[in-house]
Motif scaffolding. Sequence first.
Motif, short mmCIF file in Angstrom:
data_model
loop_
_atom_site.label_atom_id
_atom_site.label_comp_id
_atom_site.label_asym_id
_atom_site.label_seq_id
_atom_site.Cartn_x
_atom_site.Cartn_y
_atom_site.Cartn_z
N TYR A 34 -10.01 19.27 3.51
CA TYR A 34 -8.94 20.11 2.98
C TYR A 34 -9.08 20.16 1.46
CZ TYR A 34 -6.98 19.15 7.62
OH TYR A 34 -6.77 19.01 8.98
N ARG A 35 -10.04 20.96 1.01
CA ARG A 35 -10.44 20.92 -0.40
C ARG A 35 -9.43 21.60 -1.32
NH1 ARG A 35 -16.97 22.16 0.11
NH2 ARG A 35 -17.45 20.38 1.50
N HIS A 36 -8.73 22.59 -0.80
CA HIS A 36 -7.74 23.28 -1.63
C HIS A 36 -6.41 22.56 -1.52
CE1 HIS A 36 -10.44 26.54 -2.59
NE2 HIS A 36 -10.72 26.71 -1.31
N LEU A 37 -5.87 22.16 -2.65
CA LEU A 37 -4.66 21.35 -2.67
C LEU A 37 -3.45 22.20 -2.30
CD1 LEU A 37 -4.02 18.40 -3.23
CD2 LEU A 37 -3.54 19.01 -5.60
N GLY A 50 -3.19 14.33 7.61
CA GLY A 50 -3.42 14.65 6.21
C GLY A 50 -4.66 13.95 5.71
N GLU A 51 -5.29 14.52 4.67
CA GLU A 51 -6.49 13.91 4.10
C GLU A 51 -6.12 13.20 2.81
OE1 GLU A 51 -11.17 15.00 3.23
OE2 GLU A 51 -9.71 16.63 3.37
N ILE A 52 -6.43 11.92 2.73
CA ILE A 52 -6.03 11.07 1.62
C ILE A 52 -6.65 11.56 0.31
CG2 ILE A 52 -6.16 8.73 0.66
CD1 ILE A 52 -6.21 7.73 3.59
N LYS A 99 2.98 19.98 -6.23
CA LYS A 99 4.28 19.97 -6.92
C LYS A 99 4.97 18.62 -6.75
CE LYS A 99 8.68 22.47 -7.24
NZ LYS A 99 9.49 23.60 -6.71
N LEU A 100 4.89 18.04 -5.56
CA LEU A 100 5.56 16.77 -5.29
C LEU A 100 4.91 15.61 -6.04
CD1 LEU A 100 7.71 15.24 -3.54
CD2 LEU A 100 5.88 14.90 -1.86
N THR A 101 3.58 15.58 -6.03
CA THR A 101 2.86 14.44 -6.58
C THR A 101 2.45 14.62 -8.04
OG1 THR A 101 0.70 15.31 -5.88
CG2 THR A 101 1.92 13.93 -4.30
N GLY A 102 2.41 15.87 -8.49
CA GLY A 102 1.92 16.14 -9.85
C GLY A 102 0.41 16.14 -9.95
N ILE A 103 -0.27 15.97 -8.82
CA ILE A 103 -1.73 15.96 -8.80
C ILE A 103 -2.27 17.39 -8.78
CG2 ILE A 103 -3.78 15.25 -7.51
CD1 ILE A 103 -2.13 12.93 -6.38
N LYS A 104 -3.23 17.68 -9.63
CA LYS A 104 -3.86 18.99 -9.68
C LYS A 104 -5.29 18.92 -9.14
CE LYS A 104 -0.24 20.54 -11.91
NZ LYS A 104 0.75 21.40 -11.22
N LEU A 120 0.82 -1.21 0.00
CA LEU A 120 0.00 0.00 0.00
C LEU A 120 0.85 1.26 0.00
CD1 LEU A 120 -2.77 1.48 0.44
CD2 LEU A 120 -2.34 1.21 2.91
N ASP A 121 0.43 2.23 -0.80
CA ASP A 121 1.02 3.57 -0.75
C ASP A 121 -0.10 4.59 -0.97
OD1 ASP A 121 3.85 5.05 -0.85
OD2 ASP A 121 2.48 6.07 -2.21
N MET A 122 0.03 5.74 -0.34
CA MET A 122 -1.01 6.76 -0.47
C MET A 122 -0.36 8.14 -0.58
SD MET A 122 -3.81 5.48 2.33
CE MET A 122 -2.78 6.07 3.67
N GLU A 123 -1.13 9.05 -1.13
CA GLU A 123 -0.76 10.46 -1.11
C GLU A 123 -1.87 11.20 -0.36
OE1 GLU A 123 2.11 11.33 -2.11
OE2 GLU A 123 2.64 9.53 -3.25
N TRP A 124 -1.48 12.21 0.39
CA TRP A 124 -2.49 12.95 1.16
C TRP A 124 -2.21 14.45 1.11
CZ3 TRP A 124 0.43 8.97 3.41
CH2 TRP A 124 1.56 9.37 4.15
N ASN A 125 -3.27 15.20 1.29
CA ASN A 125 -3.21 16.66 1.26
C ASN A 125 -3.14 17.20 2.69
OD1 ASN A 125 -3.24 19.27 0.15
ND2 ASN A 125 -5.46 19.41 0.38
N GLN A 126 -2.42 18.28 2.85
CA GLN A 126 -2.33 18.96 4.13
C GLN A 126 -2.62 20.44 3.92
OE1 GLN A 126 1.77 17.67 4.83
NE2 GLN A 126 1.09 16.53 6.62
#
Length: 328
Positions: free
Chosen positions: A59-62, A30-32, A68-73, A6-12
């Motif tokens: 945490y709706r605003h990225l 952090g919110e996944i 920048k780290l994940t490339g997710i927009k 398992l790996d995840m990315e989360w927003n802070q």
Amino acid sequence: MNYIVLDMEWNQPWPGSPSAKKVLPVHIRGEIIQIGAVRLTEEQEVTDEFQVMVKPKYYRHLNRRVSKLTGIKESRLKEEGIPFDCAMEQFISWCGEDIVFLTWGFDDIGILRENLQLHGLDTDWTEKWYNAQMIFNAQTDGSTAQKALTTAMEVFGIEATRPAHDALGDAYHTALICAKLDLKRGALEYDQALKSHENGFHGAELPGCICRQVYYDFADKRAALAAMAGEENKCPLCEGRMLGSRWFAQPGHRYMDLATCPEHGKFLIRVRLSEQPDGLVRVSRLTYEATSEAAEAYARRAAKADPEDQRTSRRRRRRKAAVENVKE
């Protein structure tokens, strides 16, 4: 039984933003926003994959650093993201029964459980898990430092074929590493590996280290550094009290100081501070020879600091002179 890597990315939230000031029913780090997973059979064969984007609720605003780290927009989350409870329903169904989670690090399972609790969902299915870093260390160099995923890939000669800091990409590369480990033996020896990690030294150790020590239960950073410069600042050869010069901060809650023993000369001290489960501070302390690579790093840092110190002293002298002129 299957292993789920398992790996995840989360927003802070950005510090000081309205999102950061929100009071949530459950504390989360952090919110996944992305979940990636790869299945390993009991025979350690890499099989199917899972990935889902999660639309954040709190945490709706990225955070731009996360983006920048994940490339997710944000646009991708809006287009592809689904609510967390729907994502969990899909993930649990894909995982199946009789599973053991493998992660690269200690954070992912904790973050997952925090998010499950935030949404009022069950966490029992996440109980069986191992940090593959600990198994990797125990079966390779025996160190207690947490290795980067890329470092472990280099050790096993694994070429990167997926993007880094992408949940599925990192899960896939972790699965390739795990496939080369003896996971059954790793599970049996895991408690000892974990104990070695807790009592060990986290982070990179430079050549020339001659003494390693761990200290526990300091109230805060100030108390920890004061002890390291005071009663615990002992010469590694004679145990006599050494005099420190100046702490310089380094990345990762690390600090270094050049200490002097009246009898045996100078030694470079490097410490790393980490928080214990009870909120107190733990210190990993490394002592180096004065001619070591670490000591040279201190000298370079001190040389950079001196000009600024000199400028500060000159500014203070000018202000003092200006005040005296006004008084005259």
